[in-house]
Design an enzyme around this catalytic site. Sequence first.
Site, PDB file in Angstrom:
ATOM      1  CB  ALA A  73      -0.905  -0.004   1.225  1.00 30.85           C
ATOM      2  CB  CYS A  89       4.976   1.333 -17.577  1.00 26.93           C
ATOM      3  SG  CYS A  89       6.571   1.258 -18.409  1.00 26.93           S
TER       4      CYS A  89
END
Length: 457
Positions: free
Chosen positions: A262, A270
């Site tokens: 997280a 990308c």
Amino acid sequence: MKITIVGTGYVGLVTGACLAEVGHDVFCLDVDQRKIDILNGGGIPIHEPGLDVVVSRNVAAGRLRFSTDVAASVAHGDVQFIAVGTPPDEDGSADLKYVVAAARNIGKHMMSFKVVVDKSTVPVGTADRVSAAIAEELKARQSDLEYAVTSNPEFLKEGAAVADFMKPDRLVIGHANDAQGQRAQQVMREVYASFEAAGHKIYWMDVRSAEFTKYAANAMLATRISFMNELANLADKVGVDIDAVRQGIGSDPRIGPGFLMAGCGYGGSCFPKDVQALVRTSQEYGHELKILQAVEDVNENQKHVLGSKIFAKYGKNLQGLKFALWGLAFKPDTDDMRAASSRVLIQELLHAGADIVAFDPVAIEEAQRVLALDFADAPELLKQISFATDQQAAVLAADALVIVTEWKTFRAADLNQVKASLKHAVIFDGRNLYDPRAVKSLGIEYHAIGRAVLTQN
């Protein structure tokens, strides 16, 4: 083999240097004279660990050269890798103008059979556009030369690109099922002969499937990140340690531990671009990718989580407050600022009146360039941000420390020294670098992502 790489950006330079490393004769082309001058002067225009060594070694060995001469580049390579940029267009689709321009140059100058390889990340159907562009140029020359277009998408992680190329998890190559396509397959087998001999798996498929595989891979990884970030935000509300959850589900072999950390959102060249492009492709075919649209929405919201935590503590007016910012690049071991979470946070803090002292081990120069563009309409706000020469200097007399990039040097920081340097012992950690209980035991107020339960009284 004689190989030409069109484009000396991140993908092109790594590809060219590594193919030279395994013995091929590589010619790298770029239309940017500045880049070519840097490379011919012994420099590297991007930050990528270990790449400078590979480049210098192969230039010295005569297997790697750099030029802006288009005709010479086409004449050199029996294999022409197109590795130019495909930036997102205004509607989120991939802009293929540089890919098509490269293809036209090949068709304009080729004098023998060429295998043209799409190495750039491109939407399904791009090989057809590349083939059509080459055919148009050959027709204009009244030439019947043969060629083949293949797809060989890259799977490189910034910060580990050289290792990823030299020891790939897999190689994906798409080719047509006709005479030219079969000829291209044999050529590509020669290009990657040393990799296949070392046991690295090559997955042969049709061209469109190869193009789609790249997008599908990045979309899956982005989905895992956004999934965990959404759960982390809920974890803060219901009293759950998201890191314990990560370990619990990551131990399941059906899930695995990768890309479950997280944080404050993914960025780079990308994931954001490729998720948007895949969503746009689906729209063009009248199909809705609901999951991927949610992945993108969650990530954009996640980039505001750190700012929200700061505003929750100090209010919306941050005038008179100074924040130390550790990390500018979108991830460690790179200077890439594309779609970096730091850019969103800096916008929020400066517009709220805060002062910022920022530090990043390698991305400061690139950050200064990018932020000048971000604040082109309000350049006066940039007077509120300065850049430190080291991480400890950044925290001196700051009201709080904010961590945006997970550099190893930040993870190993002496938190007692950090506490002593800060005006107030407060840390906002967007990458969950530390054990919340250990930080709390030092008398530091700690705000992480999805770990509030461990720092509550």
